[in-house]
Scaffold this active site. Structure first.
Site, PDB file in Angstrom:
ATOM      1  N   LYS A   1      61.851  -3.342  14.371  1.00 27.70           N
ATOM      2  CA  LYS A   1      63.287  -3.350  14.035  1.00 27.70           C
ATOM      3  C   LYS A   1      64.037  -2.266  14.789  1.00 27.70           C
ATOM      4  O   LYS A   1      65.230  -2.380  15.047  1.00 27.70           O
ATOM      5  CB  LYS A   1      63.478  -3.125  12.534  1.00 27.70           C
ATOM      6  CG  LYS A   1      63.092  -4.285  11.659  1.00 27.70           C
ATOM      7  CD  LYS A   1      64.177  -5.336  11.564  1.00 27.70           C
ATOM      8  CE  LYS A   1      65.308  -4.886  10.678  1.00 27.70           C
ATOM      9  NZ  LYS A   1      66.254  -5.954  10.371  1.00 27.70           N
TER      10      LYS A   1
ATOM     11  N   LYS B   1      56.016   9.173  16.197  1.00 30.63           N
ATOM     12  CA  LYS B   1      57.338   9.280  15.572  1.00 30.63           C
ATOM     13  C   LYS B   1      57.975  10.644  15.817  1.00 30.63           C
ATOM     14  O   LYS B   1      59.197  10.748  15.912  1.00 30.63           O
ATOM     15  CB  LYS B   1      57.240   8.968  14.074  1.00 30.63           C
ATOM     16  CG  LYS B   1      56.879   7.523  13.802  1.00 30.63           C
ATOM     17  CD  LYS B   1      57.002   7.162  12.340  1.00 30.63           C
ATOM     18  CE  LYS B   1      56.750   5.679  12.128  1.00 30.63           C
ATOM     19  NZ  LYS B   1      56.932   5.267  10.716  1.00 30.63           N
TER      20      LYS B   1
ATOM     21  N   LYS C   1      54.395  -3.368  19.995  1.00 25.17           N
ATOM     22  CA  LYS C   1      54.581  -4.332  18.916  1.00 25.17           C
ATOM     23  C   LYS C   1      56.067  -4.544  18.631  1.00 25.17           C
ATOM     24  O   LYS C   1      56.913  -3.694  18.919  1.00 25.17           O
ATOM     25  CB  LYS C   1      53.860  -3.864  17.647  1.00 25.17           C
ATOM     26  CG  LYS C   1      54.469  -2.673  16.939  1.00 25.17           C
ATOM     27  CD  LYS C   1      53.742  -2.405  15.629  1.00 25.17           C
ATOM     28  CE  LYS C   1      54.411  -1.286  14.837  1.00 25.17           C
ATOM     29  NZ  LYS C   1      53.797  -1.073  13.524  1.00 25.17           N
TER      30      LYS C   1
END
Length: 348
Positions: free
Chosen positions: A217, A133, A214
């Site tokens: 969103k 991230k 994966k």
């Protein structure tokens, strides 16, 4: 089964002993709006089953965690309501569990500070979620992004939770929570049960456009992700454009044929069939036709949920009340536990 009111009252009065362990499940979901297919199959579907099996279950809309990635306030407010509507539409019943918004129970953040003071920075820097991230934020990750696994530990331990449903990508974070619980117990005396993982049996759902990652969103490719409120036309389009390979036969080989194998996993998960049964039914189909079979299965699975989401979204006051009522009950559970934590660490 609903959380017994007598148990809440006993905890509030302190009549349950400090070392009495109550079987309790805790899990949470970030408010990103309507969940996607991977969220449903990997987590929410399991939540619905668990609320029937355990007498003390807490599910939280993790709005504090959502701040680790920048969001406009108006968008966050709407996402909280949309996520709540979706969870309810999927079968989460506030009479059988506590569904609440994390930030309405301030003890989560307060306990995170205490636990953060027991956690060393190198341990957090080694977590893969931080590395991934941080890279998405131009290597300028915030303090919140670094320390949110400690907040996750606080979320779990605040209620003395004993079991936590987790996906593969959260196992290391649960291990951190376990280590923090043991560190606290060693320093202040046996207090927290060490929570155990409930691992999902569903295969991880991958992106329709890049089966190496994966489903998410936040994927920039809009055709990569199936949202559970997508229209039938949107679902058909996304599966039609799903990346497969040049072999037309339907087989299951995640390493060699990840795209087709992802479709097989989705098909099995939404129908309740085994991989073997899905492959048997698909004998003779080429991948182009098989994509439409999977699309139709997904459409049928989510049609009633999609309709219920729309109904619930029209009653904003009901959604707010569900979260506020759940938060009040969560506070009743958290208050006596947190007061004992304050005593143990020397605040009172």
């Amino acid at each position: 089964m609903a959380t017994p009111s007598g148990l809440i009252r006993a905890l509030h009065r302190g009549t349950l002993g400090q070392n009495v362990v109550v079987d309790r499940i805790f899990s949470g979901i970030q408010p990103t709006g309507t969940p996607h297919l991977g969220n449903y199959l990997g987590a929410i579907q399991n939540w619905v089953e668990l609320q029937e099996e355990c007498s003390s279950v807490l599910y939280s809309i993790m709005d504090l965690h959502s701040l680790t990635m920048p969001k406009e306030p108006a968008v966050l407010r709407q996402n909280i309501l949309d996520t709540t509507a979706a969870i309810l539409a999927c079968g989460i019943d506030p009479k059988k569990c506590l569904l609440f918004r994390q930030s309405l129970v301030p003890e989560h953040a307060e306990l995170a500070w205490i636990l953060g003071c027991l956690t060393n920075v190198p341990r957090l820097l080694r977590l893969p979620q931080w590395k991934m991230k941080r890279a998405s934020q131009n290597n300028e990750g915030t303090v919140g992004l670094l320390t949110y696994p400690v907040l996750q530990a606080a979320d779990i331990l605040l209620y003395k939770s004993t079991r936590v449903p987790v996906g593969e990508d959260q196992v290391l974070h649960l291990e951190l929570a376990q280590d923090i619980a043991q560190h606290f117990n060693k320093k202040y005396g046996e207090f927290f049960p060490v929570p155990k993982a409930i691992l999902s049996t569903t295969k991880k759902i991958k992106s329709l456009r890049d089966p190496a990652v994966k489903m998410s969103k936040s994927d920039a490719q809009k055709l990569a992700t199936i949202n559970i409120a997508d229209s039938p036309d949107e679902i058909v389009l996304k599966f039609r454009k799903a990346v497969t390979d040049f072999t037309s036969e339907v087989t299951y080989d995640p390493a060699g044929r990840p795209g087709v194998s992802n479709l097989v996993s989705i098909h099995a998960a939404v129908t309740g069939l085994s991989i073997k049964e899905v492959l048997h039914q698909s004998t003779g189909l080429d991948t182009a036709h098989y994509k439409m079979v999977v699309a139709e299965s997904v459409i049928q699975k989510f049609a009633p949920i999609r309709n219920e989401i729309k109904k619930l979204q029209e009653d904003k006051s009901h959604l707010i009340k569900v979260l506020e009522d759940g938060a009040e009950k969560a506070k009743e559970l958290a208050a006596p536990i947190y007061q004992e934590i304050r005593r143990l660490v020397g605040f009172q």
